[in-house]
Design an enzyme around this catalytic site. Structure first.
Site, PDB file in Angstrom:
ATOM      1  N   LEU A   1       0.730  -1.292   0.064  1.00 43.28           N
ATOM      2  CA  LEU A   1       0.037  -0.029   0.035  1.00 43.28           C
ATOM      3  C   LEU A   1       0.862   1.307   0.100  1.00 43.28           C
ATOM      4  CD1 LEU A   1      -2.665  -1.110   2.476  1.00 43.28           C
ATOM      5  CD2 LEU A   1      -2.857  -1.325  -0.008  1.00 43.28           C
ATOM      6  N   CYS A   2       1.992   1.267  -0.434  1.00 41.29           N
ATOM      7  CA  CYS A   2       2.949   2.244  -0.366  1.00 41.29           C
ATOM      8  C   CYS A   2       2.788   3.002  -1.548  1.00 41.29           C
ATOM      9  CB  CYS A   2       4.495   1.806  -0.268  1.00 41.29           C
ATOM     10  SG  CYS A   2       5.646   3.017  -0.100  1.00 41.29           S
ATOM     11  N   GLY A   3       3.150   4.404  -1.334  1.00 39.82           N
ATOM     12  CA  GLY A   3       3.226   5.073  -2.885  1.00 39.82           C
ATOM     13  C   GLY A   3       3.945   4.706  -3.696  1.00 39.82           C
ATOM     14  N   TYR A   4       5.346   4.078  -3.201  1.00 41.17           N
ATOM     15  CA  TYR A   4       6.166   3.230  -4.269  1.00 41.17           C
ATOM     16  C   TYR A   4       6.055   1.956  -4.828  1.00 41.17           C
ATOM     17  CZ  TYR A   4       9.074   7.272  -2.665  1.00 41.17           C
ATOM     18  OH  TYR A   4       9.734   8.541  -2.617  1.00 41.17           O
ATOM     19  N   THR A   5       4.780   1.419  -4.359  1.00 38.71           N
ATOM     20  CA  THR A   5       4.446   0.177  -4.719  1.00 38.71           C
ATOM     21  C   THR A   5       4.409  -0.284  -6.187  1.00 38.71           C
ATOM     22  OG1 THR A   5       3.403  -0.262  -2.500  1.00 38.71           O
ATOM     23  CG2 THR A   5       2.855  -1.820  -4.251  1.00 38.71           C
TER      24      THR A   5
END
Length: 207
Positions: free
Chosen positions: A56-60
């Site tokens: 769920l990371c912005g970098y996923t």
């Protein structure tokens, strides 16, 4: 030689010896994402890019896509592996159980590189394998998608933060792969080796 110079030499030698005394990354045992015990010795003789991942990371999205492509490009002879370790310590952005994490990565990104059971990567309960990466590199992850490049002997060559892109680390990964002694690579592996110019250009164009 003055006492001061002798002291500096002793401290420098001690630091190098301490580093050399560290166990290498491949001496540890972990659980894969299906709960089976895996010896990292299975990866000795190959280069590994070890990454703490989250769903769920912005970098996923960008990271999974780039890591998948990196594996596709450099994994042609089974001597390069992205090793993904889910972790929920940064922003609680990996809240799911292993089965859900695995399905997410496979369904959304067609991930085929090895994934392992969710672990802590920092703090008192950090997995010993990740503690080893940190001790070798002196780089502590402070967010998702930190990247540790491990050579064929289990020694950490470099470590990069979340914001460092896979495109930026490609040359280092390729150099580590090319440095594996030829006697470790079977003739079958060598015969299928990807042309370097083609591989380099492909990943840099598509990332």
């Amino acid at each position: 030689m003055s006492y001061y110079h002798v002291l500096i030499f002793f401290l420098a030698f001690s630091a190098i010896s301490k580093c050399d005394d560290l166990p290498d990354f491949y001496t540890f045992t972990v659980q894969d994402i299906e709960g089976e015990e895996v010896s990292l010795e299975d990866y000795r003789g190959s280069v590994s890019l070890v990454v703490n991942v989250a769903s769920l990371c912005g970098y996923t999205d960008s990271s999974y896509r780039a890591l998948k492509r990196l594996q596709d490009i450099l994994g042609y002879n089974q001597k390069f592996h992205v090793l993904a370790f889910p972790c929920n310590q940064f922003g609680e952005q990996e809240p799911y159980e292993d089965e859900v994490i695995h399905n997410f990565a496979k369904t959304n990104y067609a991930v085929e590189f090895p994934m392992f059971s969710k672990i802590d990567v920092i703090g008192e309960n950090a997995h010993p394998a990740f503690k080893n990466l940190i001790n070798q590199s002196s780089v502590h992850p402070d967010w998702n998608f930190y990247k540790y490049l491990v050579d064929h002997n289990g020694k950490v060559l470099k470590a990069w933060s979340t914001k460092t892109t896979v495109e930026e680390i490609f040359d280092s990964c390729k150099a580590a792969l090319d440095s594996i002694p030829e006697e470790i690579i079977s003739p079958e592996d060598s015969s299928t080796k990807f042309p370097q110019q083609s591989a380099d250009q492909t990943i840099k164009d598509e990332l």
